[in-house]
Design an enzyme around this catalytic site. Structure first.
Site, PDB file in Angstrom:
ATOM      1  N   CYS A   1      27.029-103.614   3.794  1.00  0.00           N
ATOM      2  CA  CYS A   1      26.048-104.294   4.645  1.00  0.00           C
ATOM      3  C   CYS A   1      25.914-105.781   4.295  1.00  0.00           C
ATOM      4  O   CYS A   1      26.477-106.235   3.309  1.00  0.00           O
ATOM      5  CB  CYS A   1      24.693-103.607   4.506  1.00  0.00           C
ATOM      6  SG  CYS A   1      24.738-101.932   5.158  1.00  0.00           S
TER       7      CYS A   1
ATOM      8  N   CYS B   1      25.393-103.533   9.544  1.00  0.00           N
ATOM      9  CA  CYS B   1      24.166-103.089   8.896  1.00  0.00           C
ATOM     10  C   CYS B   1      23.618-104.188   7.999  1.00  0.00           C
ATOM     11  O   CYS B   1      24.340-105.130   7.654  1.00  0.00           O
ATOM     12  CB  CYS B   1      24.438-101.821   8.087  1.00  0.00           C
ATOM     13  SG  CYS B   1      25.808-101.968   6.943  1.00  0.00           S
TER      14      CYS B   1
END
Ligand SMILES: *[C@@H]1O[C@H](CO)[C@@H](O)[C@H](O)[C@H]1NC(C)=O
Ligand SMILES: *[C@@H]1O[C@H](CO)[C@@H](O)[C@H](O)[C@H]1NC(C)=O
Ligand SMILES: *[C@@H]1O[C@H](CO)[C@@H](O)[C@H](O)[C@H]1NC(C)=O
Ligand SMILES: *[C@@H]1O[C@H](CO)[C@@H](O)[C@H](O)[C@H]1NC(C)=O
Length: 290
Positions: free
Chosen positions: A99, A180
């Site tokens: 992420c 993300c």
């Protein structure tokens, strides 16, 4: 005078040569617009390069990926390759990412490259295996199931299901769905419709983002040093983007003329007046005394 004559005859000779090339080698001229020559070697080579040098922890079967790619392209007519036709290929190359690294962009390609080169933790679609393999290539099949068409390919706009467009569409969608943490979006404030619903970002990636996976959408609007400044966080289409993000429950920030991005532009063009504030501080005075 003789210089002038020389250049005139040079131009005449060049024009003649081009004319002859045009007359006798029309196929070679058009070939520029066909499938990229040596595409198999390039694609398979880039795949090996990626799994060997760029990201050695990955295990992929490059030959199998090529087979699935070829299968998708050459059995369809050149204007009729859908994203579904690429499913098997994408299935052979799953990839996940950590992420807080995702960088999206639209109409800021050159600057995006320097930005990603400096902020090494940011990754773009071109850093994924599929992006790395197919970057800047052109391809299409022939109608009679006889391999790639190296002499000409249709324009993107000429077909609904262009083989190149369909692959990038699916690649972009996968990339967005994977995103993300904090993501960064780099938009061009020197054009009308910096956020364009018809761009890959506006039509595919934005819809693929998942508000439950994405923590913050950090938008950066960057204008050219020499202007014009047409759109910003509070002007034009970027407000539409913010509206969409808000309605879908994303948290977001928006920055105009981020300092890093301005400095990167100044490195390429230090003479610009907007870069002089830095230069005027007279760095020579700050040289360490050794
Ligand atoms: C496009 O491909 C689909 C299935 O792959 C096929 O059913 C359809 O007839 C094709 N259309 C054209 C115009 O070739
Ligand atoms: C913005 O778009 C224009 C026109 O496409 C391009 O010339 C310019 O380099 C872009 N600016 C940035 C910062 O990417
Ligand atoms: C994510 O973005 C928000 C808003 O810009 C910032 O406050 C936060 O520190 C960022 N988190 C990470 C992990 O970068
Ligand atoms: C920068 O510093 C040098 C040396 O100290 C000085 O000669 C020069 O005038 C300075 N230039 C500016 C623009 O301040």
């Amino acid at each position: 005078m003789s210089f002038h004559k020389t250049s005139v005859s040079f131009v005449l000779i060049s024009v003649t040569i081009w004319f002859i090339i045009f007359l006798f080698c029309p196929r070679q001229l058009r070939a520029q617009l066909g499938t990229t020559p040596n595409i198999k070697h390039i694609v398979v080579g880039r795949c090996y390069s990626y799994i060997t040098l760029v990201n050695p922890s990955l295990r992929y079967d490059c030959e199998e990926i090529w087979r699935q790619f070829e299968e998708a392209v050459v059995h369809q007519s050149s204007c009729n390759v859908t994203v579904e036709d690429y499913y098997h290929m994408f299935y052979a190359m799953p990839q996940t990412w950590p992420c807080d690294r995702f960088l999206f962009w639209s109409k800021t390609r050159t600057l995006m490259h320097s930005y990603a080169a400096v902020l090494r933790h940011l990754w773009t679609l071109e850093d994924t295996l599929v992006g790395y393999m197919f970057n800047d290539l052109i391809w299409c099949g022939q109608d009679e199931d006889s391999g790639f068409d190296f002499s000409s390919c249709p324009e993107w706009s000429a077909c609904r299901n262009h083989p190149v467009h369909s692959l990038w569409r699916q690649a972009s969608q996968n990339f967005a769905e994977m995103a993300c943490g904090n993501i960064t979006v780099l938009l061009n404030g020197s054009i009308v419709n910096a956020f364009n619903r018809r761009s890959m970002f506006g039509s595919v990636e934005l819809d693929g983002l998942n508000p439950r996976r994405v923590n913050y959408v950090n938008i950066k609007v960057v204008t050219n040093l020499e202007g014009p400044s047409i759109e910003s966080c509070s002007e034009g289409s970027i407000m539409d983007l913010i509206q969409i993000l808000q309605s879908r429950g994303f948290r977001w920030t928006c920055t105009d003329n981020d300092q890093t991005l301005m400095i990167l532009q100044c490195i390429q063009n230090p003479e610009q007046s907007s870069c002089q504030t830095c230069a005027n501080k007279n760095l020579t005075q700050k040289e360490p005394h050794i």
